[in-house]
Design a protein around this motif. Sequence first.
Motif, PDB file in Angstrom:
ATOM      1  N   THR A 144       2.074   0.368  12.625  1.00  0.00           N
ATOM      2  CA  THR A 144       2.187   0.485  11.170  1.00  0.00           C
ATOM      3  C   THR A 144       3.637   0.705  10.781  1.00  0.00           C
ATOM      4  N   ASP A 145       4.158  -0.189   9.962  1.00  0.00           N
ATOM      5  CA  ASP A 145       5.503  -0.074   9.408  1.00  0.00           C
ATOM      6  C   ASP A 145       5.417   0.875   8.219  1.00  0.00           C
ATOM      7  N   THR A 146       6.356   1.813   8.116  1.00  0.00           N
ATOM      8  CA  THR A 146       6.316   2.785   7.021  1.00  0.00           C
ATOM      9  C   THR A 146       7.685   2.967   6.386  1.00  0.00           C
ATOM     10  N   VAL A 147       7.669   3.332   5.112  1.00  0.00           N
ATOM     11  CA  VAL A 147       8.857   3.803   4.413  1.00  0.00           C
ATOM     12  C   VAL A 147       8.436   5.042   3.643  1.00  0.00           C
ATOM     13  N   LEU A 148       9.207   6.111   3.814  1.00  0.00           N
ATOM     14  CA  LEU A 148       8.952   7.369   3.123  1.00  0.00           C
ATOM     15  C   LEU A 148       9.915   7.506   1.959  1.00  0.00           C
ATOM     16  N   GLU A 149       9.381   7.840   0.781  1.00  0.00           N
ATOM     17  CA  GLU A 149      10.198   8.236  -0.366  1.00  0.00           C
ATOM     18  C   GLU A 149       9.958   9.728  -0.540  1.00  0.00           C
ATOM     19  N   VAL A 189       7.483  19.835  -2.776  1.00  0.00           N
ATOM     20  CA  VAL A 189       8.048  18.612  -2.199  1.00  0.00           C
ATOM     21  C   VAL A 189       7.060  17.477  -2.431  1.00  0.00           C
ATOM     22  N   SER A 190       7.586  16.318  -2.886  1.00  0.00           N
ATOM     23  CA  SER A 190       6.755  15.139  -3.128  1.00  0.00           C
ATOM     24  C   SER A 190       7.105  14.048  -2.132  1.00  0.00           C
ATOM     25  N   ALA A 191       6.070  13.370  -1.639  1.00  0.00           N
ATOM     26  CA  ALA A 191       6.257  12.261  -0.702  1.00  0.00           C
ATOM     27  C   ALA A 191       5.370  11.102  -1.104  1.00  0.00           C
ATOM     28  N   THR A 192       5.957   9.915  -1.064  1.00  0.00           N
ATOM     29  CA  THR A 192       5.204   8.685  -1.228  1.00  0.00           C
ATOM     30  C   THR A 192       5.482   7.857   0.017  1.00  0.00           C
ATOM     31  N   ILE A 193       4.420   7.370   0.642  1.00  0.00           N
ATOM     32  CA  ILE A 193       4.575   6.611   1.879  1.00  0.00           C
ATOM     33  C   ILE A 193       4.036   5.207   1.657  1.00  0.00           C
ATOM     34  N   GLY A 194       4.932   4.239   1.853  1.00  0.00           N
ATOM     35  CA  GLY A 194       4.536   2.840   1.810  1.00  0.00           C
ATOM     36  C   GLY A 194       4.173   2.411   3.218  1.00  0.00           C
ATOM     37  N   TYR A 235      14.977   7.655   1.083  1.00  0.00           N
ATOM     38  CA  TYR A 235      14.137   6.578   1.603  1.00  0.00           C
ATOM     39  C   TYR A 235      14.428   6.465   3.093  1.00  0.00           C
ATOM     40  N   VAL A 236      13.385   6.609   3.899  1.00  0.00           N
ATOM     41  CA  VAL A 236      13.538   6.535   5.353  1.00  0.00           C
ATOM     42  C   VAL A 236      12.508   5.557   5.905  1.00  0.00           C
ATOM     43  N   HIS A 237      12.991   4.621   6.699  1.00  0.00           N
ATOM     44  CA  HIS A 237      12.142   3.597   7.304  1.00  0.00           C
ATOM     45  C   HIS A 237      11.730   4.060   8.696  1.00  0.00           C
ATOM     46  N   GLY A 238      10.511   3.795   9.093  1.00  0.00           N
ATOM     47  CA  GLY A 238      10.046   4.136  10.430  1.00  0.00           C
ATOM     48  C   GLY A 238       8.806   3.354  10.788  1.00  0.00           C
ATOM     49  N   GLY A 239       8.247   3.678  11.923  1.00  0.00           N
ATOM     50  CA  GLY A 239       7.043   2.984  12.348  1.00  0.00           C
ATOM     51  C   GLY A 239       6.248   3.825  13.327  1.00  0.00           C
ATOM     52  N   ALA A 240       4.944   3.620  13.305  1.00  0.00           N
ATOM     53  CA  ALA A 240       4.040   4.299  14.232  1.00  0.00           C
ATOM     54  C   ALA A 240       3.341   3.246  15.076  1.00  0.00           C
ATOM     55  N   ALA A 241       3.063   3.588  16.329  1.00  0.00           N
ATOM     56  CA  ALA A 241       2.338   2.673  17.206  1.00  0.00           C
ATOM     57  C   ALA A 241       0.857   2.621  16.833  1.00  0.00           C
ATOM     58  N   GLU A 292       0.847  -1.200   0.000  1.00  0.00           N
ATOM     59  CA  GLU A 292       0.000   0.000   0.000  1.00  0.00           C
ATOM     60  C   GLU A 292       0.877   1.242   0.000  1.00  0.00           C
ATOM     61  N   LYS A 293       0.633   2.123  -0.975  1.00  0.00           N
ATOM     62  CA  LYS A 293       1.400   3.367  -1.072  1.00  0.00           C
ATOM     63  C   LYS A 293       0.455   4.523  -1.339  1.00  0.00           C
ATOM     64  N   VAL A 294       0.732   5.649  -0.683  1.00  0.00           N
ATOM     65  CA  VAL A 294      -0.027   6.880  -0.908  1.00  0.00           C
ATOM     66  C   VAL A 294       0.970   7.972  -1.265  1.00  0.00           C
ATOM     67  N   ARG A 295       0.513   8.935  -2.102  1.00  0.00           N
ATOM     68  CA  ARG A 295       1.453   9.931  -2.631  1.00  0.00           C
ATOM     69  C   ARG A 295       0.792  11.300  -2.685  1.00  0.00           C
TER      70      ARG A 295
END
Length: 191
Positions: free
Chosen positions: A107-112, A94-99, A161-167, A83-86
């Motif tokens: 929720t596991d996330t990766v930001l482009e 500035v453009s962001a796509t979040i997987g 590309y930055v990896h992160g996570g939210a509770a 699942e990706k949103v942009r």
Amino acid sequence: PHVPGPPAPRMLAELLDEVTARRARRARRTRRGRYLVAAAAVLVIGGPVLAVTATGGDRPAAEAAPPYPTGPAEDAFLHRMAEKVRATDPTTAVSATIGMEPEPWGTDTVLELTNVTGPRKCRLVAVSKTGEEEVVTSWSVPRWGYGVKTSAHPAAAYPLYVHGGAAMARSDIDHFEVRTFDGKRLVSVDA
């Protein structure tokens, strides 16, 4: 005056053995000293060389080497995040796509991120449907930026590309915001 005669053969053998033993001990001490001096020289000369090699020389942190062709965050973004949103901000460009990927812990996330210039420090914030906010990850943008096509710096062409996570559970997230540390919103992405 009395001049002694030559020593008895047995005494002569003992004297020669004693002299030989003393010379051998002295040679061992000299060899050991040379080894210690050589080891110290290796540490004095090799230590800084190893440190410079390991840290990338005297290049400032803001001028780090270009990113790997595919790092762990990019690999997760390209191959694991179904699942990706942009979004692109009309003001900042500035453009962001979040997987995203739901996990038992949140929720596991990766930001482009592209078309962002620096130097500045930023964070990705997840905002829930009730307005609760969580910092997902943070990073520094070097002066040349990320995903900036018009930059002369070779590393600037690559997105971040930055990896992160939210509770937060995936179903609780309303949107994401990329913000500078001083609070300026660079882009908002609906979840």
